[in-house]
Design a protein around this motif. Structure first.
Motif, short mmCIF file in Angstrom:
data_model
loop_
_atom_site.label_atom_id
_atom_site.label_comp_id
_atom_site.label_asym_id
_atom_site.label_seq_id
_atom_site.Cartn_x
_atom_site.Cartn_y
_atom_site.Cartn_z
N PHE A 122 -22.79 -56.60 -8.40
CA PHE A 122 -22.36 -57.03 -7.07
C PHE A 122 -23.02 -58.36 -6.70
N CYS A 151 -20.90 -61.73 -6.17
CA CYS A 151 -20.94 -62.40 -4.85
C CYS A 151 -21.34 -63.87 -4.99
N LEU A 189 -14.69 -57.38 -6.42
CA LEU A 189 -15.36 -57.17 -5.13
C LEU A 189 -14.56 -56.23 -4.24
N GLY A 190 -13.22 -56.38 -4.22
CA GLY A 190 -12.37 -55.50 -3.43
C GLY A 190 -12.52 -54.04 -3.86
N TYR A 247 -15.06 -52.78 -5.43
CA TYR A 247 -16.44 -52.35 -5.10
C TYR A 247 -16.51 -51.90 -3.65
N TYR A 248 -15.92 -52.66 -2.71
CA TYR A 248 -15.95 -52.30 -1.31
C TYR A 248 -15.16 -51.00 -1.05
N ASP A 280 -14.80 -48.53 -3.19
CA ASP A 280 -15.71 -47.45 -3.67
C ASP A 280 -16.78 -47.16 -2.65
#
Length: 199
Positions: free
Chosen positions: A173, A177, A193-194, A196-197, A199
């Motif tokens: 992450f 980022c 990232l999408g 990850y968010y 999850d």
């Protein structure tokens, strides 16, 4: 530059070789391979011990996909000048193309000893360890690389990918980022990232 160098073509063999070497390189940069090859041949024929001429000849052969023959020219350049870093780097690339990974690694480790802060060499070392399926070593070399080029979004996303593969989501992450911060248009990074968010 081309016109100036062409004036030296009719001089003695050493001057002719130097001029032809530079002309070959300029044509190579301009993606004019036929002219680059002609001048590389002229340079090598004028001075067979010119490592830059041999490297240029290797480059033209490499560009035509004959990596084995290119490697021979790079090795000959290195026999004439053991510190010819261009020949050593390109020999490593040729070995990579030939899937002779251990020999490629050896070339880039030697180069790293000569050029410890070369971003290209550090990247190649990381890439080779990835091919060898040794993610920990690949991560180590990429961490050294971002100490040299801290804002390279490609390297940062590669680090994120390696940490993700290793199951370290927090480090992944962090590097994704950072990559996004420097290059917010990379779709793969945005997708990661999408997810990850979500999850």
């Amino acid at each position: 530059a081309l016109e100036t160098l062409k004036m030296f073509e009719k001089k003695d063999s050493r001057v002719k070789s130097a001029a032809a070497t530079n002309l070959s390189f300029l044509y190579y940069l301009g993606n004019e391979l036929e002219q680059a090859t002609n001048y590389a041949d002229l340079a090598v024929n004028s001075d067979r011990y010119n490592p830059a001429a041999l490297t240029n000849k290797g480059n033209t052969v490499f560009a035509n996909g004959d990596w084995e023959k290119a490697a021979e020219f790079y090795k000959e350049a290195l026999r004439n000048d053991t510190l010819c870093t261009e020949a050593l780097y390109n020999l490593g690339l040729a070995y990579k193309k030939l899937n002779r990974i251990d020999e490629a690694l050896d070339c880039f480790l030697k180069l790293h000893a000569i050029l410890p802060n070369s971003a290209q060499v550090l990247y190649q070392l990381a890439s080779i360890y990835q091919v060898m399926e040794d993610p920990n070593q690949a991560i180590e070399w990429l961490l050294q690389l971002i100490s040299v080029v801290p804002t390279d979004p490609h390297v940062l996303s590669k680090l994120g990918n390696l940490y993700d593969t290793e199951g370290d989501k927090s480090q992944a992450f962090h590097y994704y980022c950072e990559s996004y911060r420097y290059f917010p248009s990379n779709i793969e990074v945005i997708e990661w990232l999408g997810a990850y968010y979500i999850d």
